[in-house]
Design an enzyme around this catalytic site. Structure first.
Site, mmCIF file in Angstrom:
data_model
loop_
_atom_site.group_PDB
_atom_site.id
_atom_site.type_symbol
_atom_site.label_atom_id
_atom_site.label_comp_id
_atom_site.label_asym_id
_atom_site.label_seq_id
_atom_site.Cartn_x
_atom_site.Cartn_y
_atom_site.Cartn_z
ATOM 1 N N ASP A 192 44.647 38.689 34.652
ATOM 2 C CA ASP A 192 45.836 39.441 34.227
ATOM 3 C C ASP A 192 46.658 38.647 33.212
ATOM 4 O OD1 ASP A 192 47.514 41.607 34.181
ATOM 5 O OD2 ASP A 192 48.563 41.112 36.042
ATOM 6 N N ASN A 248 46.755 39.424 29.642
ATOM 7 C CA ASN A 248 46.292 39.462 28.245
ATOM 8 C C ASN A 248 47.327 40.113 27.335
ATOM 9 O OD1 ASN A 248 43.884 38.472 29.177
ATOM 10 N ND2 ASN A 248 42.755 40.400 29.000
ATOM 11 N N GLY A 249 47.901 41.219 27.809
ATOM 12 C CA GLY A 249 48.877 41.968 27.008
ATOM 13 C C GLY A 249 50.100 41.114 26.714
ATOM 14 N N SER A 277 40.402 48.280 35.928
ATOM 15 C CA SER A 277 40.567 48.992 37.202
ATOM 16 C C SER A 277 40.483 50.498 36.978
ATOM 17 C CB SER A 277 41.914 48.631 37.830
ATOM 18 O OG SER A 277 42.970 49.272 37.133
ATOM 19 N N THR A 278 40.229 51.224 38.053
ATOM 20 C CA THR A 278 40.213 52.695 37.951
ATOM 21 C C THR A 278 41.575 53.180 37.439
ATOM 22 O OG1 THR A 278 40.683 52.687 40.337
ATOM 23 C CG2 THR A 278 38.439 53.218 39.689
ATOM 24 N N ASN A 293 43.464 51.609 35.295
ATOM 25 C CA ASN A 293 43.715 51.230 33.894
ATOM 26 C C ASN A 293 43.479 52.394 32.915
ATOM 27 O OD1 ASN A 293 42.618 47.796 34.356
ATOM 28 N ND2 ASN A 293 44.698 48.584 34.282
ATOM 29 N N ARG A 314 46.339 53.899 30.759
ATOM 30 C CA ARG A 314 46.844 53.292 29.508
ATOM 31 C C ARG A 314 46.512 54.157 28.293
ATOM 32 N NH1 ARG A 314 46.284 46.764 30.321
ATOM 33 N NH2 ARG A 314 47.068 46.743 32.452
ATOM 34 N N ARG A 371 50.260 40.368 43.479
ATOM 35 C CA ARG A 371 49.756 41.569 44.141
ATOM 36 C C ARG A 371 48.258 41.688 43.872
ATOM 37 N NH1 ARG A 371 53.454 43.712 40.327
ATOM 38 N NH2 ARG A 371 52.427 44.149 38.346
HETATM 39 C C1 IPE Z 1 44.798 44.507 37.423
HETATM 40 O O1 IPE Z 1 45.766 44.271 36.439
HETATM 41 C C2 IPE Z 1 43.520 44.936 36.796
HETATM 42 C C3 IPE Z 1 42.846 43.957 35.956
HETATM 43 C C4 IPE Z 1 43.198 42.726 35.754
HETATM 44 C C5 IPE Z 1 41.648 44.438 35.326
HETATM 45 P P1 IPE Z 1 46.848 45.373 36.035
HETATM 46 O O2 IPE Z 1 47.671 44.768 34.976
HETATM 47 O O3 IPE Z 1 46.188 46.660 35.730
HETATM 48 O O4 IPE Z 1 47.679 45.547 37.393
HETATM 49 P P2 IPE Z 1 49.164 46.057 37.674
HETATM 50 O O5 IPE Z 1 49.293 47.387 37.015
HETATM 51 O O6 IPE Z 1 50.085 45.044 37.073
HETATM 52 O O7 IPE Z 1 49.269 46.102 39.159
HETATM 53 C C1 IPE Z 2 44.615 42.295 32.098
HETATM 54 O O1 IPE Z 2 45.654 42.087 31.220
HETATM 55 C C2 IPE Z 2 43.462 43.025 31.469
HETATM 56 C C3 IPE Z 2 43.331 44.413 31.918
HETATM 57 C C4 IPE Z 2 44.080 45.000 32.817
HETATM 58 C C5 IPE Z 2 42.275 45.201 31.304
HETATM 59 P P1 IPE Z 2 46.791 43.166 31.020
HETATM 60 O O2 IPE Z 2 46.394 44.083 29.922
HETATM 61 O O3 IPE Z 2 47.137 43.836 32.302
HETATM 62 O O4 IPE Z 2 47.990 42.252 30.537
HETATM 63 P P2 IPE Z 2 49.512 42.390 30.932
HETATM 64 O O5 IPE Z 2 49.612 42.415 32.415
HETATM 65 O O6 IPE Z 2 49.993 43.683 30.319
HETATM 66 O O7 IPE Z 2 50.154 41.199 30.318
HETATM 67 MG MG MG Z 3 48.487 43.422 33.774
#
Ligand code: IPE
Ligand code: IPE
Ligand code: MG
Length: 240
Positions: A13, A15-16, A58-59, A61, A64, A186
């Site tokens: 988690d 990356n964004g 994840s399912t 995701n 987005r 979490r």
């Molecule tokens: C969990 O991260 C899924 C992955 C890392 C692939 P999310 O960023 O989707 O989780 P939430 O929404 O913060 O719980």
């Molecule tokens: C995890 O990074 C990768 C995926 C869920 C695919 P995020 O994209 O959730 O990154 P944040 O949580 O927004 O920083």
């Molecule tokens: Mg995330």
């Protein structure tokens, strides 16, 4: 080197946020995350850890933007196709914990091709959770088992914990250690059944920065934990 876990699972988690902090598009963060995973994966298997599970998508995701989802799907196809040679060279068996519902055909094809090309390796097992949700996995397992009962191939009395494990997307040993990067504490629907007795660790580091040294620090944390599984410390002397 201390006690090495058999099965490590990483919720990759952050990356964004890694990209946004630098004024870059979220997609750049995903690319950096994928590059980091490549290095980390080698390091982890070289340490003697046999099973590595990663949460790639994840399912949930799919909530987005289409642009981000498409970028990620293209990244997966690219990675599975271009890195196939490396997985084969390093004798890594790649398996997928995935629901194929809602996935593009080219994504499914690249997943099947990679797992088929690496299926005979045994020493390192890399489980990629893609379009994965633990609750959906449990629903799918329940349907599989119910169908076996309906077809007269299974007695109700034969249903036990082992059978459930065998009928999940992948039949893997329990997870020993779950790492979730980025400071979120979490589970977000990740391997609930498999991680019942896992140790958890939540470093603040965002996934693209979670390098080999960060992993080594995590491993030291794991090695200091005392696992009891409902019983006593392994080294406990006073059991009376
Ligand atoms: C969990 O991260 C899924 C992955 C890392 C692939 P999310 O960023 O989707 O989780 P939430 O929404 O913060 O719980
Ligand atoms: C995890 O990074 C990768 C995926 C869920 C695919 P995020 O994209 O959730 O990154 P944040 O949580 O927004 O920083
Ligand atoms: Mg995330």
């Amino acid at each position: 080197m201390g006690n090495i876990p058999q099965h490590v699972a990483i919720i990759m988690d952050g990356n964004g946020r890694w990209a946004t902090k630098r004024g870059l598009k979220r997609s750049i963060g995903h690319k950096k995350g994928a590059d980091n995973l490549e290095k980390l994966c080698d390091h982890i298997f070289n340490l003697g850890i046999k099973y590595l599970s990663v949460y790639a998508f994840s399912t949930e995701n799919f909530k987005r933007d289409t642009e981000e989802v498409n970028y990620l799907m293209n990244l997966f196809v690219n990675m599975f196709t271009k890195k196939k040679k490396i997985f084969v060279k390093n004798k890594i068996k790649v398996v997928f914990s995935a629901s194929y519902d809602n996935l593009r055909d080219d994504v499914i094809e690249s997943m099947k091709d990679l797992s088929e090309s690496t299926k005979d390796f045994q020493d390192h097992i890399f489980n990629i959770c893609l379009n994965y949700g633990s609750r959906l996995e449990i629903v799918d397992m329940t349907k599989k088992i119910a169908q076996l009962c309906l077809d007269g191939k299974l007695e109700l009395s034969s249903i036990n914990e082992e059978l459930i494990t065998h009928n999940l997307y992948q039949d893997l040993p329990d997870v020993d250690f779950v790492i979730r990067t980025s400071g979120e504490e979490r589970i977000s629907n990740f391997m609930l059944w498999q991680s019942s007795y896992a140790e958890y660790y939540f470093p603040e580091t965002l996934f693209p920065d979670f390098n080999n040294e960060e992993f080594d620090k995590a491993l030291i944390v794991y090695q200091k934990r005392k696992r009891r599984f409902g019983g006593y410390d392994e080294d406990s002397t006073s059991k009376n």
